[in-house]
Design a protein around this motif. Structure first.
Motif, PDB file in Angstrom:
ATOM      1  N   ALA A   1       0.778  -1.451  -0.028  1.00  0.00           N
ATOM      2  CA  ALA A   1      -0.451  -0.085  -0.413  1.00  0.00           C
ATOM      3  C   ALA A   1       1.088   1.592   0.107  1.00  0.00           C
ATOM      4  CB  ALA A   1      -0.708  -0.386   1.449  1.00  0.00           C
ATOM      5  N   LYS A   2       2.364   1.251   0.871  1.00  0.00           N
ATOM      6  CA  LYS A   2       2.562   2.412   0.533  1.00  0.00           C
ATOM      7  C   LYS A   2       3.385   2.975  -0.442  1.00  0.00           C
ATOM      8  CE  LYS A   2       4.194   2.096   5.439  1.00  0.00           C
ATOM      9  NZ  LYS A   2       5.962   1.777   6.456  1.00  0.00           N
ATOM     10  N   LYS A   3       3.188   2.090  -1.584  1.00  0.00           N
ATOM     11  CA  LYS A   3       4.058   1.899  -2.824  1.00  0.00           C
ATOM     12  C   LYS A   3       3.291   2.503  -4.145  1.00  0.00           C
ATOM     13  CE  LYS A   3       8.232  -1.429  -1.756  1.00  0.00           C
ATOM     14  NZ  LYS A   3       8.227  -2.453  -1.936  1.00  0.00           N
ATOM     15  N   PHE A   4       2.041   2.102  -3.188  1.00  0.00           N
ATOM     16  CA  PHE A   4       1.133   2.266  -4.445  1.00  0.00           C
ATOM     17  C   PHE A   4       1.285   4.118  -4.790  1.00  0.00           C
ATOM     18  CE2 PHE A   4      -3.664   3.708  -5.822  1.00  0.00           C
ATOM     19  CZ  PHE A   4      -3.306   2.635  -7.169  1.00  0.00           C
ATOM     20  N   ASP A   5       0.663   4.907  -6.530  1.00  0.00           N
ATOM     21  CA  ASP A   5       0.919   6.398  -6.159  1.00  0.00           C
ATOM     22  C   ASP A   5      -0.002   7.131  -5.495  1.00  0.00           C
ATOM     23  OD1 ASP A   5       2.249   5.343  -8.100  1.00  0.00           O
ATOM     24  OD2 ASP A   5       0.910   5.706  -9.517  1.00  0.00           O
ATOM     25  N   GLY A   6       0.270   8.432  -5.890  1.00  0.00           N
ATOM     26  CA  GLY A   6       0.094   9.007  -4.340  1.00  0.00           C
ATOM     27  C   GLY A   6      -0.044   8.776  -3.259  1.00  0.00           C
ATOM     28  N   ILE A   7       0.408   8.131  -2.451  1.00  0.00           N
ATOM     29  CA  ILE A   7       0.168   7.771  -0.825  1.00  0.00           C
ATOM     30  C   ILE A   7       1.248   8.632  -0.111  1.00  0.00           C
ATOM     31  CG2 ILE A   7       0.313   5.859   0.661  1.00  0.00           C
ATOM     32  CD1 ILE A   7      -2.248   5.721  -1.047  1.00  0.00           C
ATOM     33  N   ILE A   8       0.262   8.950   1.181  1.00  0.00           N
ATOM     34  CA  ILE A   8       1.045  10.496   1.086  1.00  0.00           C
ATOM     35  C   ILE A   8       1.678   9.085   3.054  1.00  0.00           C
ATOM     36  CG2 ILE A   8       1.298  12.925   3.217  1.00  0.00           C
ATOM     37  CD1 ILE A   8       1.077  12.668  -0.269  1.00  0.00           C
ATOM     38  N   LYS A   9       0.902   9.280   3.483  1.00  0.00           N
ATOM     39  CA  LYS A   9       1.195   8.279   4.755  1.00  0.00           C
ATOM     40  C   LYS A   9       0.100   7.373   5.147  1.00  0.00           C
ATOM     41  CE  LYS A   9       3.403   8.871   8.988  1.00  0.00           C
ATOM     42  NZ  LYS A   9       4.867   9.262   8.777  1.00  0.00           N
ATOM     43  N   ILE A  10       0.135   6.602   5.603  1.00  0.00           N
ATOM     44  CA  ILE A  10      -0.109   5.504   6.580  1.00  0.00           C
ATOM     45  C   ILE A  10      -0.518   5.426   8.008  1.00  0.00           C
ATOM     46  CG2 ILE A  10      -1.168   2.866   6.611  1.00  0.00           C
ATOM     47  CD1 ILE A  10      -0.136   2.425   3.453  1.00  0.00           C
ATOM     48  N   LEU A  11      -1.508   5.634   8.712  1.00  0.00           N
ATOM     49  CA  LEU A  11      -1.608   5.461   9.822  1.00  0.00           C
ATOM     50  C   LEU A  11      -1.729   3.966  10.246  1.00  0.00           C
ATOM     51  CD1 LEU A  11      -2.971   8.895  10.533  1.00  0.00           C
ATOM     52  CD2 LEU A  11      -0.273   8.418  10.767  1.00  0.00           C
ATOM     53  N   THR A  12      -1.691   3.652  11.608  1.00  0.00           N
ATOM     54  CA  THR A  12      -2.560   3.055  13.141  1.00  0.00           C
ATOM     55  C   THR A  12      -2.805   3.348  14.414  1.00  0.00           C
ATOM     56  OG1 THR A  12      -0.023   1.816  13.674  1.00  0.00           O
ATOM     57  CG2 THR A  12      -1.213   0.554  11.324  1.00  0.00           C
ATOM     58  N   ALA A  13      -2.496   2.461  15.273  1.00  0.00           N
ATOM     59  CA  ALA A  13      -2.894   2.759  16.110  1.00  0.00           C
ATOM     60  C   ALA A  13      -1.833   2.978  17.036  1.00  0.00           C
ATOM     61  CB  ALA A  13      -4.017   1.329  16.800  1.00  0.00           C
ATOM     62  N   LYS A  14      -0.095   2.532  16.721  1.00  0.00           N
ATOM     63  CA  LYS A  14       0.438   3.162  17.552  1.00  0.00           C
ATOM     64  C   LYS A  14       0.484   4.770  16.513  1.00  0.00           C
ATOM     65  CE  LYS A  14       4.032   1.427  14.028  1.00  0.00           C
ATOM     66  NZ  LYS A  14       3.417   1.495  12.881  1.00  0.00           N
ATOM     67  N   ASP A  15       0.021   4.908  16.358  1.00  0.00           N
ATOM     68  CA  ASP A  15       0.486   7.012  15.341  1.00  0.00           C
ATOM     69  C   ASP A  15      -0.886   7.726  16.344  1.00  0.00           C
ATOM     70  OD1 ASP A  15       2.310   5.942  13.951  1.00  0.00           O
ATOM     71  OD2 ASP A  15       0.534   5.072  12.792  1.00  0.00           O
ATOM     72  N   ILE A  16      -1.285   6.953  17.416  1.00  0.00           N
ATOM     73  CA  ILE A  16      -2.881   8.127  18.419  1.00  0.00           C
ATOM     74  C   ILE A  16      -1.741   8.394  18.991  1.00  0.00           C
ATOM     75  CG2 ILE A  16      -4.586   7.652  19.425  1.00  0.00           C
ATOM     76  CD1 ILE A  16      -5.396   5.561  17.393  1.00  0.00           C
ATOM     77  N   PRO A  17      -1.594   9.507  19.462  1.00  0.00           N
ATOM     78  CA  PRO A  17      -0.666  10.236  20.864  1.00  0.00           C
ATOM     79  C   PRO A  17      -1.580  10.285  21.988  1.00  0.00           C
ATOM     80  CG  PRO A  17      -1.852  12.195  19.457  1.00  0.00           C
ATOM     81  CD  PRO A  17      -1.899  10.483  18.746  1.00  0.00           C
ATOM     82  N   GLY A  18      -2.973  10.005  21.999  1.00  0.00           N
ATOM     83  CA  GLY A  18      -3.811  10.283  23.438  1.00  0.00           C
ATOM     84  C   GLY A  18      -4.380   8.921  23.118  1.00  0.00           C
ATOM     85  N   ASN A  19      -5.263   8.646  23.951  1.00  0.00           N
ATOM     86  CA  ASN A  19      -6.660   8.431  24.341  1.00  0.00           C
ATOM     87  C   ASN A  19      -6.812   7.105  22.829  1.00  0.00           C
ATOM     88  OD1 ASN A  19      -6.379   8.783  26.883  1.00  0.00           O
ATOM     89  ND2 ASN A  19      -8.720   9.681  26.293  1.00  0.00           N
ATOM     90  N   LEU A  20      -6.388   5.662  23.182  1.00  0.00           N
ATOM     91  CA  LEU A  20      -7.348   4.824  22.144  1.00  0.00           C
ATOM     92  C   LEU A  20      -8.405   4.745  21.189  1.00  0.00           C
ATOM     93  CD1 LEU A  20      -6.396   2.929  20.097  1.00  0.00           C
ATOM     94  CD2 LEU A  20      -6.067   1.050  21.176  1.00  0.00           C
ATOM     95  N   LYS A  21      -9.214   4.651  23.290  1.00  0.00           N
ATOM     96  CA  LYS A  21     -10.626   4.476  23.049  1.00  0.00           C
ATOM     97  C   LYS A  21     -11.154   5.871  23.481  1.00  0.00           C
ATOM     98  CE  LYS A  21      -9.512  -0.476  24.978  1.00  0.00           C
ATOM     99  NZ  LYS A  21     -10.329  -1.830  25.165  1.00  0.00           N
ATOM    100  N   THR A  22     -12.312   5.444  22.902  1.00  0.00           N
ATOM    101  CA  THR A  22     -13.233   6.524  23.058  1.00  0.00           C
ATOM    102  C   THR A  22     -15.155   5.783  23.175  1.00  0.00           C
ATOM    103  OG1 THR A  22     -14.425   6.328  20.987  1.00  0.00           O
ATOM    104  CG2 THR A  22     -12.198   8.398  21.202  1.00  0.00           C
ATOM    105  N   GLY A  23     -16.011   7.198  23.548  1.00  0.00           N
ATOM    106  CA  GLY A  23     -17.379   6.491  24.159  1.00  0.00           C
ATOM    107  C   GLY A  23     -18.062   7.497  24.108  1.00  0.00           C
ATOM    108  N   LEU A  24     -19.974   7.081  23.432  1.00  0.00           N
ATOM    109  CA  LEU A  24     -20.628   8.540  24.613  1.00  0.00           C
ATOM    110  C   LEU A  24     -20.420   7.990  26.454  1.00  0.00           C
ATOM    111  CD1 LEU A  24     -22.888   8.427  22.044  1.00  0.00           C
ATOM    112  CD2 LEU A  24     -21.285   9.521  22.107  1.00  0.00           C
ATOM    113  N   ILE A  25     -20.680   6.898  26.234  1.00  0.00           N
ATOM    114  CA  ILE A  25     -20.287   6.597  28.382  1.00  0.00           C
ATOM    115  C   ILE A  25     -19.493   5.806  28.495  1.00  0.00           C
ATOM    116  CG2 ILE A  25     -22.051   5.712  29.950  1.00  0.00           C
ATOM    117  CD1 ILE A  25     -24.617   6.137  28.162  1.00  0.00           C
TER     118      ILE A  25
END
Length: 869
Positions: free
Chosen positions: A217-241
């Motif tokens: 996927a990284k080698k495909f034309d036009g790709i700027i960046k691919i992010l995964t969970a390890k790139d999240i700087p804060g809370n991994l989880k969200t939720g309304l309650i």
């Protein structure tokens, strides 16, 4: 080179011939009046254009097919005729969210050219390929008829002027601009150097992620960046309650449903991002999914979340005597096991977010149902302060509860923050269906007792709701199932247990009705059965047992004022008496979240100039008319001309508001605007509007006096208000639905046209719920992700809907108003089931209802009866 004429201009295009016309119009020409509602499935009609003066779907036409042809989009239609049609649709209340309207205008334009005086039947035939999820089509037909009249007479009626605004059919705010495609939805926004994102979803509902291979996927034309969970700087989880929903699943972790996101692709174009997403190679260790709620609650069941029970929440209510203590010989008892299905919201605008870097934070354009709730979650995700996140709410193309949970907003914000460039993330229809929460499938084992004089005595209910992979608001939905179990009736002895259960199915969350419609189907079916068993008249029995002042709901809340259920029944009495094949059902629906939680609204009135006042508030306009309620209330209180007043929702004004949910915006926002208007009027007593330029007037309204369930409070106050309804479904001699008559207590009808539209649209949705709509899953996988297969009734399949407005004022809401956004579909399915029983004497316990009909081919019926549980 492909050559054609577009809106009168000669075009030479060197894009690939397979490029869709819709993509070209929107992404290359920014002609955004043509909407993308079904992602190329060709089933919604929102992208209708004229090709050589014939209506065609732009999503179904490739550029190579339009060589030497003439294309007219809504932007290119004759201005005068387009104006006539749009004004007529707005006048009649046919524009709610308005996402479908430009496509309908193109079709109406063509129809009226060919047939200057179309009949209702001819309009239905012309529009049978168009979907509208908001209106129930009634006002669309009325609007097109009016448009034909205006065009024939070559004039528009004079604009109405108002000396009073409350109780008046003031036109929908920005209705005209929305109708002609000039008012932007989120996917219509474009910014310089904007990148595009796509998501990589899990292939399996329950699988350990062994490896995420991004190299191809990284080698495909036009790709700027691919992010995964390890790139999240804060809370991994969200939720309304409960914060249990990961933004992305990391390598080594386990997926919980097929909508879990594994990677985020950012590219120069949408097509590049989507293609690269398909090139990501995931290695899984697949495990059997937990998909059956009955098995999930067993002690031996594997856990969806390893650190917690599969039972998210229990709501238990015990009032009065035990159900089994009533002697059988002295009472009439009925019981049944009921199952309702999973339902897709099918808002026509799929989820989109656009995020831009702003100073040291982010500016997000969102279609979500609560920008301040989103702001808090995104701040946690990015490890920023809330004031570093600015969210502008873009009026939404339908939501119905389905845009409460964070979906693409977090991913777009993450990408823009890391790359420091604008990023748009737009879900296809298939991705939308896969990702966002649905209406809960609910299992209900209910029993009901009455004495031989026709007085209800006791109810017993055991309910299970499939809340899917994550909590969303599943505990609150099942809380409403329990709290609405006695409906609009007084039942003195109550024994209820309602469980929200985790599975590996798509999450279930908020959807119009929010549990009240599921339990109403069970209750009202048993009400009909107990009437037959006890030889009671169904109308009289309901009227006798109806709630009134001094009586209590299923939670024990004693009703003290504003109880309109009997008034609704009275409004239907004559119609009920005169029809043979008929089904009656009543409903109650809370306004406000209540249950010990705070319901509040704030607003700020900004005097921008002597010619412009802006009302700032925190509620989402999604077609229901929240902006109109603010406008009409302000102008009623101040006498200011509505023409100079605008409405904006932007977190830069820092007036935190909760989710646009629970049919509460009119009551709460109205009171907040009244509060601000008092301060505005005081200032106006000594100054001119010109002298007030730059001034801001704050208003708020807070309800902080409801009580938690089972709190043992001195007085149980579950909600600050309720809406009430009674509906009658009438069949013809062939057993087909002839008419739905809906009597609804709105407290105060703030805008008669918008009120009718809300009820008509909700009844239409309720009919679909009763007859055909379903989103079945097998082993945690969707049977179909086609919008067409969701089973939404189309214009030619929708029967006559008659709305009767009832006003029993409530002391909390502005001017006595109660919420009406949800209750319109709460009694519908039960009323349909009861009408069918009158016709063929067959009891029905499952939705969608089994009903042989020429309207719905057998193959369609078989699909839509696949079980959700």
């Amino acid at each position: 080179m492909i050559e054609f004429i577009l809106n009168g201009q000669e075009i030479s295009c060197d894009l690939p011939g397979k490029t869709s016309l819709l993509s070209y119009l929107r992404d290359q020409k920014h002609l955004t009046g043509s909407k993308d509602g079904c992602s190329g499935q060709g089933v919604c009609g929102a992208c209708t254009v004229l090709i050589n003066n014939k209506p065609r779907l732009a999503c179904q036409m490739s550029l190579e097919k339009i060589q030497d042809k003439e294309i007219l989009t809504i932007e290119g239609l004759t201005e005068k005729k387009k104006h006539f049609i749009a004004e007529a649709l707005v006048e009649k209340g046919a524009v709610q969210c308005g996402f479908c309207t430009p496509g309908i205008i193109v079709k109406a334009y063509h129809l009226i050219e060919k047939n200057p005086t179309p009949s209702s039947k001819e309009i239905k035939t012309a529009l049978k390929n168009h979907l509208c999820r908001c209106t129930g089509y009634v006002k669309i037909i009325d609007g097109i008829k009016l448009a034909a009249q205006h065009i024939k007479e070559n004039k528009l009626p004079s604009q109405k002027s108002f000396t009073s605004y409350i109780g008046q059919s003031v036109k929908k705010y920005k209705g005209f601009e929305t109708a002609i495609g000039k008012r932007d939805f989120t996917d219509d926004l474009f910014f310089p150097n904007m990148l595009h994102a796509a998501l990589v979803f899990s292939d399996h509902p329950r699988a350990k992620i062994i490896n995420i291979d991004l190299e191809k996927a990284k080698k495909f034309d036009g790709i700027i960046k691919i992010l995964t969970a390890k790139d999240i700087p804060g809370n991994l989880k969200t939720g309304l309650i409960y914060q249990d929903w990961p933004i992305m699943i990391a390598q080594g972790q386990t997926t919980n449903y097929i909508g879990d996101v594994l990677a985020l692709i950012i590219a120069k174009t949408p097509e590049q991002a989507k293609t690269a997403a398909s090139l990501v190679n995931i290695e899984y260790e697949v495990m059997p999914p937990i998909t059956n709620i009955h098995k999930a609650i067993e002690e031996t069941s594997p856990k969806v979340h390893s650190n917690k029970s599969n039972i998210l929440n229990k709501t238990i209510i015990n009032i009065g005597k035990d159900y089994g203590s009533f002697p059988q010989k002295d009472h009439i008892e009925v019981s049944g096991i009921f199952n309702t299905q999973r339902i897709e919201h099918a808002f026509l605008e799929t989820e989109t977010a656009v995020a831009l870097p702003l100073n040291d934070g982010i500016h997000l354009f969102s279609q979500g149902q609560g920008i301040y709730v989103d702001r808090k979650q995104i701040a946690g995700l990015l490890n920023l302060k809330e004031e570093q996140i600015r969210i502008t709410q873009v009026e939404t193309g339908g939501a119905f509860g389905g845009k409460e949970d964070l979906s693409v907003q977090g991913h777009a914000a993450l990408a823009a923050y890391i790359l420091q460039q604008p990023v748009k993330l737009h879900l296809s229809r298939q991705e939308s269906i896969r990702m966002h929460p649905k209406r809960h499938p609910v299992y209900m084992d209910m029993s009901l007792k009455a004495d031989k004089n026709g007085q209800l005595k006791a109810i017993k209910l055991f309910a299970l709701g499939d809340t899917g992979a994550y909590a969303s608001v599943g505990d609150k939905v099942m809380e409403r199932v329990a709290g609405h179990a006695t409906g609009g009736y007084y039942v003195p002895n109550v024994q209820i247990e309602a469980l929200a259960v985790y599975t590996n199915n798509i999450p279930s969350g908020a959807m119009r009705g929010f549990g009240a419609n599921q339990v109403a189907f069970a209750l009202e079916s048993l009400m009909e059965e107990i009437c037959e068993k006890g030889s009671f008249d169904a109308w009289e029995f309901r009227y006798k047992n109806a709630l009134r002042e001094g009586l209590s709901t299923a939670t024990g809340q004693i009703m003290k004022q504003g109880v309109g259920i009997r008034a609704c029944l009275e409004a239907l009495k004559d119609d009920y008496k005169k029809h043979k094949y008929k089904g009656l059902a009543c409903a109650i629906k809370n306004s406000g979240v209540g249950n010990g939680m705070i319901d509040e609204s704030k607003c700020k009135i900004e005097v921008k100039s002597a010619e412009n006042i802006i009302i700032h508030h925190g509620w989402t306009e999604m077609g229901q008319g929240a902006h109109n309620m603010a406008l009409q209330t302000f102008c009623e209180e101040t006498g200011i001309d509505i023409a100079i007043v605008d409405v904006q929702v932007d977190s830069v004004w820092d007036i935190p508001t909760g989710m646009t949910t629970s049919s509460r915006a009119t009551a709460l926002l109205g009171q907040a605007v009244i509060d601000a208007s008092k301060k505005f009027n005081k200032a106006m007593a000594t100054k001119s509007l010109k002298e007030l330029v730059g001034e801001v007037f704050f208003g708020e309204f807070i309800v902080d006096w409801t009580t938690k369930p089972n709190s043992h409070s001195k007085e149980q106050i579950t909600h600050f208000a309720y809406g009430y309804a009674a509906q009658l479904v009438v069949l013809n001699e062939e057993g087909k639905i002839k008419e739905v008559i809906a009597a609804h207590d709105a407290g105060k009808i703030m805008n008669p046209t918008l009120f009718e539209g809300q009820i008509e649209g909700a009844v239409h949705m309720g009919l679909g719920y009763a007859l055909r709509e379903n989103l079945p899953m097998i082993n945690g996988q969707l049977v179909s992700d086609s919008l067409n297969d969701c089973g939404i009734l189309r214009i030619h399949e929708t029967p006559k809907i008659k709305v009767i407005g009832v006003e029993v004022k409530d002391k909390v809401g502005a001017y006595g108003a109660k919420g009406v956004g949800e209750i319109g579909l709460v009694p519908t399915a039960a009323a349909v089931a009861n009408a069918f029983y009158r016709y063929d004497k067959k009891r029905r316990y499952d939705l969608p209802l089994e009903w042989p009909s020429d309207d719905f081919p057998v193959v369609i019926q078989e699909y839509h009866r696949l079980p959700s549980l």
